[in-house]
Design a protein around this motif. Sequence first.
Motif, short mmCIF file in Angstrom:
data_model
loop_
_atom_site.label_atom_id
_atom_site.label_comp_id
_atom_site.label_asym_id
_atom_site.label_seq_id
_atom_site.Cartn_x
_atom_site.Cartn_y
_atom_site.Cartn_z
N PRO A 68 -93.73 -39.55 -40.52
CA PRO A 68 -93.57 -38.25 -41.17
C PRO A 68 -93.19 -38.32 -42.64
CG PRO A 68 -91.74 -38.68 -39.67
CD PRO A 68 -92.77 -39.73 -39.41
N LEU A 69 -92.52 -39.39 -43.04
CA LEU A 69 -92.14 -39.52 -44.44
C LEU A 69 -93.31 -39.97 -45.31
CD1 LEU A 69 -89.62 -39.22 -46.23
CD2 LEU A 69 -89.14 -41.65 -45.83
N ARG A 70 -94.31 -40.57 -44.67
CA ARG A 70 -95.44 -41.14 -45.40
C ARG A 70 -96.73 -40.35 -45.17
NH1 ARG A 70 -93.96 -44.25 -49.58
NH2 ARG A 70 -91.76 -44.65 -49.15
N HIS A 71 -96.63 -39.19 -44.54
CA HIS A 71 -97.76 -38.27 -44.38
C HIS A 71 -98.91 -38.85 -43.56
CE1 HIS A 71 -95.63 -35.70 -47.16
NE2 HIS A 71 -95.59 -36.69 -48.05
N ASP A 72 -98.57 -39.69 -42.61
CA ASP A 72 -99.55 -40.14 -41.61
C ASP A 72 -98.83 -40.27 -40.28
OD1 ASP A 72 -101.66 -41.04 -40.15
OD2 ASP A 72 -102.15 -42.74 -41.42
N THR A 73 -98.46 -39.14 -39.74
CA THR A 73 -97.66 -39.09 -38.52
C THR A 73 -98.51 -39.32 -37.28
OG1 THR A 73 -96.21 -37.50 -39.63
CG2 THR A 73 -96.00 -37.69 -37.25
N HIS A 74 -99.71 -38.76 -37.27
CA HIS A 74 -100.52 -38.80 -36.06
C HIS A 74 -100.90 -40.22 -35.68
CE1 HIS A 74 -104.03 -37.71 -33.39
NE2 HIS A 74 -103.06 -36.97 -32.92
N THR A 75 -101.21 -41.06 -36.67
CA THR A 75 -101.55 -42.45 -36.36
C THR A 75 -100.39 -43.17 -35.67
OG1 THR A 75 -103.07 -42.57 -38.25
CG2 THR A 75 -102.28 -44.66 -37.35
N LEU A 76 -99.18 -42.95 -36.18
CA LEU A 76 -98.01 -43.56 -35.55
C LEU A 76 -97.88 -43.11 -34.10
CD1 LEU A 76 -95.33 -45.16 -35.67
CD2 LEU A 76 -94.23 -43.03 -36.44
N GLN A 252 -83.15 -35.89 -37.14
CA GLN A 252 -83.41 -36.00 -35.72
C GLN A 252 -84.65 -35.21 -35.31
OE1 GLN A 252 -81.91 -38.03 -33.72
NE2 GLN A 252 -82.74 -37.40 -31.74
N SER A 253 -84.90 -34.10 -35.99
CA SER A 253 -86.04 -33.25 -35.65
C SER A 253 -87.38 -33.95 -35.93
CB SER A 253 -85.97 -31.92 -36.39
OG SER A 253 -86.04 -32.11 -37.79
N ALA A 254 -87.37 -34.97 -36.78
CA ALA A 254 -88.60 -35.72 -37.03
C ALA A 254 -88.95 -36.65 -35.88
CB ALA A 254 -88.46 -36.53 -38.32
N PHE A 255 -87.96 -37.00 -35.07
CA PHE A 255 -88.17 -37.96 -34.00
C PHE A 255 -88.39 -37.29 -32.64
CE2 PHE A 255 -85.04 -40.29 -36.89
CZ PHE A 255 -86.05 -40.77 -37.70
N ILE A 256 -87.99 -36.05 -32.51
CA ILE A 256 -88.09 -35.36 -31.22
C ILE A 256 -89.53 -35.32 -30.69
CG2 ILE A 256 -87.88 -33.06 -30.17
CD1 ILE A 256 -85.25 -32.82 -31.89
N PRO A 257 -90.54 -34.97 -31.50
CA PRO A 257 -91.91 -35.00 -30.96
C PRO A 257 -92.45 -36.40 -30.73
CG PRO A 257 -91.92 -34.33 -33.27
CD PRO A 257 -90.49 -34.36 -32.84
N HIS A 258 -91.84 -37.40 -31.35
CA HIS A 258 -92.26 -38.78 -31.10
C HIS A 258 -92.00 -39.15 -29.64
CE1 HIS A 258 -92.51 -43.09 -33.01
NE2 HIS A 258 -93.40 -42.89 -32.09
N ARG A 318 -95.20 -29.11 -44.40
CA ARG A 318 -94.65 -27.85 -43.87
C ARG A 318 -93.48 -28.18 -42.93
NH1 ARG A 318 -100.31 -25.51 -41.87
NH2 ARG A 318 -99.07 -23.73 -41.07
N THR A 319 -92.43 -28.70 -43.52
CA THR A 319 -91.34 -29.32 -42.77
C THR A 319 -90.62 -28.33 -41.85
OG1 THR A 319 -91.03 -30.88 -44.59
CG2 THR A 319 -89.25 -30.70 -42.99
N ALA A 320 -90.30 -27.15 -42.35
CA ALA A 320 -89.58 -26.18 -41.53
C ALA A 320 -90.40 -25.81 -40.29
CB ALA A 320 -89.26 -24.93 -42.35
N GLU A 321 -91.70 -25.57 -40.47
CA GLU A 321 -92.55 -25.26 -39.33
C GLU A 321 -92.66 -26.46 -38.38
OE1 GLU A 321 -96.30 -22.97 -40.32
OE2 GLU A 321 -95.63 -23.58 -42.33
N ALA A 322 -92.73 -27.66 -38.96
CA ALA A 322 -92.86 -28.87 -38.13
C ALA A 322 -91.65 -29.05 -37.23
CB ALA A 322 -93.05 -30.09 -39.03
N ARG A 323 -90.46 -28.75 -37.74
CA ARG A 323 -89.26 -28.91 -36.92
C ARG A 323 -89.26 -27.98 -35.72
NH1 ARG A 323 -85.47 -29.37 -42.28
NH2 ARG A 323 -85.52 -31.65 -42.45
N VAL A 324 -89.64 -26.74 -35.94
CA VAL A 324 -89.69 -25.77 -34.85
C VAL A 324 -90.78 -26.16 -33.86
CG1 VAL A 324 -90.17 -23.37 -34.25
CG2 VAL A 324 -88.76 -23.90 -36.26
N ALA A 325 -91.96 -26.48 -34.37
CA ALA A 325 -93.08 -26.83 -33.50
C ALA A 325 -92.82 -28.13 -32.75
CB ALA A 325 -94.36 -26.94 -34.32
#
Length: 398
Positions: A68-76, A252-258, A318-325
């Motif tokens: 998420p910090l490097r703008h390629d989340t889906h590949t990870l 922590q919200s960046a790791f929850i969907p992981h 779109r960080t705020a939306e990403a956290r909720v989603a």
Amino acid sequence: MSVDFETRVTGAAAVRRVADLARDRFAARAAGYDREAEFPAADLDDLFTAGLLAPTVPAQSGGLGLGPLRHDTHTLWEMTRELARVDLSLARCWEGHANALVLVDAFATGPQRQRWFDGVVRRGEKWVAWSGEPQAPKPGEVRRFGTTVTRTADGWTVDGTKAFATSATGADWAVLLVSLAGPGGARHADAPESVLLLGCDLRHPSVTVDTSWWDPVGMRATASHVVHFDRTPVPAAWQLGAPGDYVRQGWQSAFIPHYAASFLGAAEGAYDYAIRYLEKQDKGGDPYVQQRVGGMAVDLDTARLWLAHVARLWDSGRTAEARVAGSRARHVVEHLALSTVDHCVRACGARSLVRPSPVERILRDLTFYVRHDNDDHLIATIGRAALGRDHDASFFKP
């Protein structure tokens, strides 16, 4: 050991390379690691040799530059999903390693980055991020968990214990989430601004692992033992960020969907088995079996769409939306994954739960791992957010 970090692969090529390793090597080892509750060391070594052990290390530091910090989340998340498809415990160890390196990338100084990223890329050092300090004992439990942190002239000392310490027997470094206010770590800290991130060399003689506690029904190969710190020194130069940064910035919200990516991979493993089994048994003509397979296919497609949606939000800033989603995806994918495994068992019957069938392990691992967060608290938090009320998007405290 020959390491392929000079031939860096990214995107679909990296996902394919992980999928090939998972299918050709990791799947055959999974049952043994599970039986012995043993950290999957050979799997992580193979990922290192293939140049894949630094997924969230920036490209300029020799890594793949994902997350998420490097703008390629889906590949990870796709790489995580492929690992979970054959071994959910392995995926959890990888996930913790990758997430810890996201924190290093987010907070590390220049000298920290050079030291720690080079250790991963060049020497295959493995990382974890540990917060586990449950404060309420279970019935019959006499031990207490928790750490205290003391300021010294040179930095800090850490005393006490962490539980649920994933990769305890395999990790070299940890990001310790501790509270300056005392036991409780990050999840139980009353004052979010007290939460501190400390880089800790787990090879120091003051750090010991108690392997007697970790004897769970599932996720056994995560080796999530109790770890003791006996006045463990942490130099000031190993502190990451300022106290409270982790909570204030909502990491922590960046790791929850992981976590959800791992759930999905495990469910795909059950689906793969079901299709092979049903074809072998020639049961594809049974309308009830067809319903079960249809249910699995829809569940998996829905989970994939949710994760792709959340990844796009992170990668577009779109960080705020990403956290909720991300919280919503974590909730939805848990139930879709459990539904998929239930469909598999009902379509294939009791023999699918007899070893060496992988479904027996998938059922145990997934049932255990989805307890990583309390889904009742999670969905209530989603409701509070929808109502515009104060809510904790990191740890879902009521």
